[in-house]
Scaffold this motif. Structure first.
Motif, short mmCIF file in Angstrom:
data_model
loop_
_atom_site.label_atom_id
_atom_site.label_comp_id
_atom_site.label_asym_id
_atom_site.label_seq_id
_atom_site.Cartn_x
_atom_site.Cartn_y
_atom_site.Cartn_z
N GLY A 298 -11.18 -4.16 13.50
CA GLY A 298 -11.89 -5.43 12.99
C GLY A 298 -12.08 -5.18 11.38
N SER A 299 -12.13 -3.92 10.92
CA SER A 299 -12.47 -3.76 9.48
C SER A 299 -11.49 -4.14 8.67
CB SER A 299 -12.80 -2.08 8.95
OG SER A 299 -13.72 -1.70 9.66
N THR A 300 -11.73 -4.88 7.46
CA THR A 300 -10.98 -5.29 6.29
C THR A 300 -10.49 -4.13 5.31
OG1 THR A 300 -11.42 -7.75 6.68
CG2 THR A 300 -10.37 -7.09 4.73
N LEU A 301 -9.49 -3.84 5.00
CA LEU A 301 -9.24 -3.16 3.90
C LEU A 301 -8.31 -3.95 2.85
CD1 LEU A 301 -7.83 0.22 5.83
CD2 LEU A 301 -9.88 -0.32 5.09
N CYS A 302 -8.68 -3.70 1.63
CA CYS A 302 -8.41 -4.50 0.41
C CYS A 302 -8.04 -3.91 -0.81
CB CYS A 302 -8.98 -5.72 0.46
SG CYS A 302 -10.78 -5.43 -0.03
N ARG B 280 -18.02 -1.62 3.12
CA ARG B 280 -18.48 -1.56 1.50
C ARG B 280 -18.42 -0.28 0.89
NH1 ARG B 280 -20.67 -6.44 -0.67
NH2 ARG B 280 -20.61 -8.19 0.91
N ARG B 281 -17.36 0.43 1.22
CA ARG B 281 -17.11 1.89 0.83
C ARG B 281 -15.55 2.03 0.30
NH1 ARG B 281 -18.01 6.56 4.50
NH2 ARG B 281 -16.47 7.39 3.15
N THR B 282 -15.48 2.88 -0.46
CA THR B 282 -14.26 3.42 -0.89
C THR B 282 -13.42 4.25 0.12
OG1 THR B 282 -14.65 2.83 -3.27
CG2 THR B 282 -12.62 4.34 -2.82
N GLU B 283 -12.02 4.23 0.23
CA GLU B 283 -11.35 5.12 1.01
C GLU B 283 -10.03 5.28 0.52
OE1 GLU B 283 -12.33 6.40 3.94
OE2 GLU B 283 -13.28 5.00 5.46
N VAL C 148 -2.44 4.61 9.56
CA VAL C 148 -2.83 5.40 8.25
C VAL C 148 -3.66 6.35 8.71
CG1 VAL C 148 -2.22 3.45 6.86
CG2 VAL C 148 -4.34 3.79 7.82
N VAL C 149 -3.46 7.90 8.07
CA VAL C 149 -4.33 8.76 8.42
C VAL C 149 -5.30 8.91 7.18
CG1 VAL C 149 -4.46 11.13 8.70
CG2 VAL C 149 -2.73 9.75 9.61
N GLY C 150 -6.69 9.37 7.30
CA GLY C 150 -7.38 9.49 6.09
C GLY C 150 -8.77 8.57 6.01
N LEU C 151 -8.74 7.58 6.62
CA LEU C 151 -9.75 6.80 6.72
C LEU C 151 -10.77 7.34 7.56
CD1 LEU C 151 -8.14 3.08 7.03
CD2 LEU C 151 -8.55 4.50 5.08
N LYS C 152 -12.21 7.13 7.09
CA LYS C 152 -13.49 7.78 7.62
C LYS C 152 -14.26 6.72 8.14
CE LYS C 152 -13.35 11.83 4.62
NZ LYS C 152 -14.22 12.43 3.58
N SER C 153 -14.22 5.78 7.45
CA SER C 153 -15.16 4.72 8.44
C SER C 153 -14.63 3.35 8.82
CB SER C 153 -16.08 3.98 6.73
OG SER C 153 -15.27 3.37 6.15
N ALA C 154 -13.44 3.23 8.61
CA ALA C 154 -12.74 1.92 9.19
C ALA C 154 -12.99 1.80 10.77
CB ALA C 154 -11.44 1.89 8.87
N ARG C 155 -13.05 0.86 11.40
CA ARG C 155 -13.10 0.34 12.86
C ARG C 155 -12.30 -0.62 12.94
NH1 ARG C 155 -15.79 4.44 11.90
NH2 ARG C 155 -17.83 5.13 12.40
N ILE D 167 0.78 -1.15 -0.27
CA ILE D 167 0.13 0.13 0.05
C ILE D 167 0.77 1.27 -0.06
CG2 ILE D 167 -0.13 -0.21 2.68
CD1 ILE D 167 -2.83 1.28 -0.02
N GLU D 168 0.48 2.11 -0.88
CA GLU D 168 1.35 3.29 -1.14
C GLU D 168 0.69 4.72 -0.59
OE1 GLU D 168 2.81 3.87 -4.93
OE2 GLU D 168 4.16 2.14 -4.49
N LYS D 169 1.14 5.70 -0.15
CA LYS D 169 0.47 6.88 0.24
C LYS D 169 -0.23 7.37 -0.67
CE LYS D 169 2.77 10.63 0.78
NZ LYS D 169 3.81 11.49 1.06
N GLY D 170 -1.59 7.82 -0.70
CA GLY D 170 -2.19 8.21 -1.41
C GLY D 170 -3.22 7.33 -2.30
N ALA D 171 -3.04 6.00 -1.81
CA ALA D 171 -3.75 4.68 -2.57
C ALA D 171 -5.24 4.87 -2.19
CB ALA D 171 -2.96 3.62 -2.48
N THR D 172 -6.07 4.52 -3.13
CA THR D 172 -7.49 4.13 -2.98
C THR D 172 -7.71 2.61 -2.46
OG1 THR D 172 -8.05 5.82 -4.56
CG2 THR D 172 -9.81 4.14 -4.00
N VAL D 173 -8.47 2.44 -1.48
CA VAL D 173 -8.82 0.88 -0.97
C VAL D 173 -10.07 0.80 -0.94
CG1 VAL D 173 -6.11 1.01 0.09
CG2 VAL D 173 -8.30 1.62 1.47
#
Length: 706
Positions: A389-393, A350-353, A380-387, A338-344
């Motif tokens: 136990g959340s999976t980012l992919c 079920r949303r884009t961050e 990481v900084v910038g995620l709004k919905s992650a809690r 994962i790189e800085k500025g990437a979209t996950v």
């Protein structure tokens, strides 16, 4: 100043030089001091932090420094012998076991710290069992060898007796108690000696006075390893001994499979034994390459992701710091890059961050990174919905990883802002608290309209309320704590028929169910057409319907409806546990039957059945371990009896008495103050959950006649 050891042996795969480990232990066993000495030994810090001075790196929160305990899991990184060590210092108090659970979910290994005098303590056992559930390999470090009454053999015996691993002791202490100065390394047969003049260990031959003992201990170690490792057994049979290389390789294999636990010793406070501990971390604990690939699901199919930087990106969020200025989300990168500025893709929400920044964490300090690879633990900084136990992919390769388990709260208090102007701020502040700590639950009581905060214990709630006051600047009033009661079935009923028929234009709803309800027996003895499905909630459901009178999809809907009904029992609206529901018969309609109709019938039918059952209230109980001076034992035993405690054990240990008892949680509110007054401040106690027991005066409700 200490200097970090370096090596020219750089592995071909950089992931082989990564160790993700946690420090686990009971309160006051020395976890944070071990962590501080590791940071100092690796050159990460240039001054030794002390818990009693409030100068530690990992206990940076004001409450941690005021209370002298670890409350929040803190991540740090350091380098040793060519390896990068990502280390998490976890809490040792039972009220913060959820922090340990979330940390273990993302770790590859752990160091379990034990007190050389006390051995295995209650929370030591709890965190050990948590690590067992997650399959995390461990090495053991017996700390405080310089204390009066320190005994390595007794500590190892308690580890074997209470935790049941195969302890593989690789060191022999040199000196005892205040005269502890070093260890004999039984693998390489050398002495490591520390002095107050030089902070680094001095290497010497094994002292003549310890040579025979060291040879005996080495022989016992070889035999224990040969019993459990085929390659070591082959060499042992051929040569009647093991080379240092074979022994080290076998110890590594046994540690990683969990068939053995390497045991070391030292005194973290006096900075003795830390370098061998770091060497053992590098030599024996696994890298991300050595652990199984993570498993997840998407659209009903199971997938695996190996720790490969070239694989699709997948990461698990295990901690969130939510502040007024932004959110910091801690991730374990399981695969990919994962790189800085990437979209996950947040597969849980079920949303884009978008990843704003990537940070290497040093407790409350951070260093920016351009990218993070598989095996990394970063923030990481910038995620709004992650809690947590959340999976980012990767958006093109979605995956949902299993989240950490969240324990159910057992204690509640009512909180209210003293100033009306702070009411709205209180709601948002509670929202941030529950984001950071999923084991905290904030809700509004529908009967009283009060805001209720629930957590894992009295201290847990004290810390949360103090955080509202300190970090959020909200002056709150707090009600008396209340425990979370449960209801259970004492005597069941059978043949409860519930008919759900509704017709109000258009398609109707039709469902008939016939239910039996009984208490859950300790041993399953009744055979059924459908196997029982039992969950952690103490609920079992099965169907013995024959002839297809209720189709399978409707059976699942009835079970879901029964689970809905467990939320409120007939005695006082408390959750219901400890029952088995059997669907014995039913009826359908060719047009009006549906899953919704049968779910409703299951919910309302079980509610009606519970009103006909004999029910009993249950209250949470805890196992309390009280350590007091011998002259105070009588008063403490009397006080425990007055609190409805049942004493289960008493033992003498180094001039003190250790009393173990099972006590209702509700009776322990304010016990810390009472114990201090009875023992002139010398008594301590710890608790751990022990389940539920009948509440006083909770006579089973009589089943209605007929």
């Amino acid at each position: 100043m200490r200097t970090n050891r370096t090596t020219d042996n750089v592995p071909a795969n950089p992931l082989a030089a990564v160790r993700n480990l946690g420090i686990l232990a009971h309160v006051d066993a020395g976890k944070t001091t071990v962590t501080e000495r590791i940071l100092y030994a690796t050159g990460t810090t240039h001054k030794r932090g002390e818990v009693h001075d409030g100068t530690t790196v990992t206990d940076f929160d004001p409450q941690e420094r005021d209370r002298g305990i670890t409350i929040f899991a803190a991540a740090v990184s350091c380098d040793w012998d060519g390896c990068r060590i990502n280390l998490i210092d976890t809490p040792g108090h039972v009220d913060f076991a959820d922090e340990v659970e979330r940390s273990l979910r993302v770790l590859d290994g752990a160091v379990a710290v034990f007190d050389a005098v006390a051995g295995v303590e209650p929370q030591s056992e709890s965190v050990w069992r948590q690590a067992d559930r997650h399959g995390v390999p461990r090495i053991a470090f017996v700390n405080k060898m310089d204390r009066a009454g320190a005994d390595l053999a007794a500590a190892v015996a308690s580890i074997q007796e209470r935790l049941h691993p195969a302890p593989l002791v690789v060191q022999l202490p040199i000196g005892a108690e205040d005269g502890f100065v070093g260890v004999v390394d039984l693998v390489r047969m050398r002495a490591l000696v520390w002095s107050d003049v030089s902070e680094a260990a001095e290497v010497h031959p094994v002292p003549d006075g310890l040579r025979d003992e060291a040879l005996l201990r080495r022989r016992l170690l070889e035999e224990a390893v040969a019993e459990r490792h085929p390659a070591a057994l082959e060499e042992f049979c051929e040569r009647e001994t093991l080379s240092a290389a074979t022994l080290a390789s076998a110890l590594r294999d046994l540690t990683r499979t969990g068939d053995g636990v390497v045991v070391l010793c030292g005194s973290a406070y006096r900075n003795r034994g830390i370098e061998p501990l770091l060497d053992a971390v590098v030599a024996y604990l696994p890298s991300p390459l050595d652990v199984p690939a993570v498993r997840g699901t998407w659209d009903g199919t199971e997938q695996e992701r190996a720790a490969d930087p070239a694989a699709p990106f997948a990461a698990l969020a295990f901690k969130v710091n939510a502040t007024a200025t932004g959110r910091l989300t801690y991730l374990r990168v399981c695969s990919g890059t994962i790189e800085k500025g990437a979209t996950v893709w947040d597969a849980t929400a079920r949303r884009t961050e978008r990843i704003g920044r990537i940070l290497r964490v040093q407790a409350d300090r951070h260093a920016p990174l351009e990218r993070a690879l598989a095996g990394d633990i970063v923030a990481v900084v910038g995620l709004k919905s992650a809690r947590a136990g959340s999976t980012l992919c990767d958006p093109g390769a979605p995956l949902v990883l299993e989240p950490p388990n969240v324990a159910e709260p057992v204690v509640s208090v009512a909180v209210e802002a003293r100033r009306r102007a702070d009411a709205d701020r209180l709601a948002s502040a509670l929202g941030r608290l529950t984001e950071e700590d999923p084991s905290l639950v904030a809700r509004t009581d529908p009967e009283t309209g009060q805001t209720v905060l629930s957590g894992m214990g009295e201290l847990h709630l004290e810390v949360a309320v103090e955080k509202l006051r300190q970090a959020q600047g909200i002056d709150v009033s707090v009600g008396r704590p209340r425990v979370a009661l449960r209801e259970t079935v004492v005597r069941g009923v059978s043949g409860v028929l519930y008919r759900h028929v509704k017709q109000d234009g258009g398609a109707g709803q039709f469902a008939h169910v016939l239910l039996d309800v009984e208490p859950v027996e300790p041993v399953e003895s009744v055979e059924s057409v459908e196997p029982a499905e039992t969950s952690d909630s103490g609920f079992a459901f099965r169907s013995v319907v024959v002839g297809g009178r209720v189709p399978q999809e409707y059976v699942r809907a009835v079970e879901a409806g029964c689970r809905d009904a467990l939320a409120e029992g007939p005695l006082g609206g408390h959750p219901v546990t400890g029952l088995r529901v059997t669907l014995t018969d039913g009826a359908t309609h060719p047009k009006d039957s549906s899953e919704m109709a049968f779910r409703t019938a299951g919910r309302l039918g079980l509610r009606e059945a519970l009103r006909a059952c004999a029910m009993r209230l249950l209250e949470p109980v805890v196992e309390v371990t009280v350590t007091v001076p011998e002259e105070s034992v009588g008063g403490v035993l009397g006080d425990l009896a007055a609190r409805r405690g049942r004493v289960s054990g008493q033992a003498a240990r180094a001039g003190t008495s250790v009393v173990t008892a099972t006590v209702p949680l509700a009776e322990l509110f304010g016990y810390a103050t009472r114990l201090r007054s009875r023992t002139q401040g010398r008594g301590t106690f710890t608790t751990r959950p022990a389940g539920y027991a009948p509440a006083p005066g909770a006579v089973p409700s009589p089943a209605p006649a007929g």
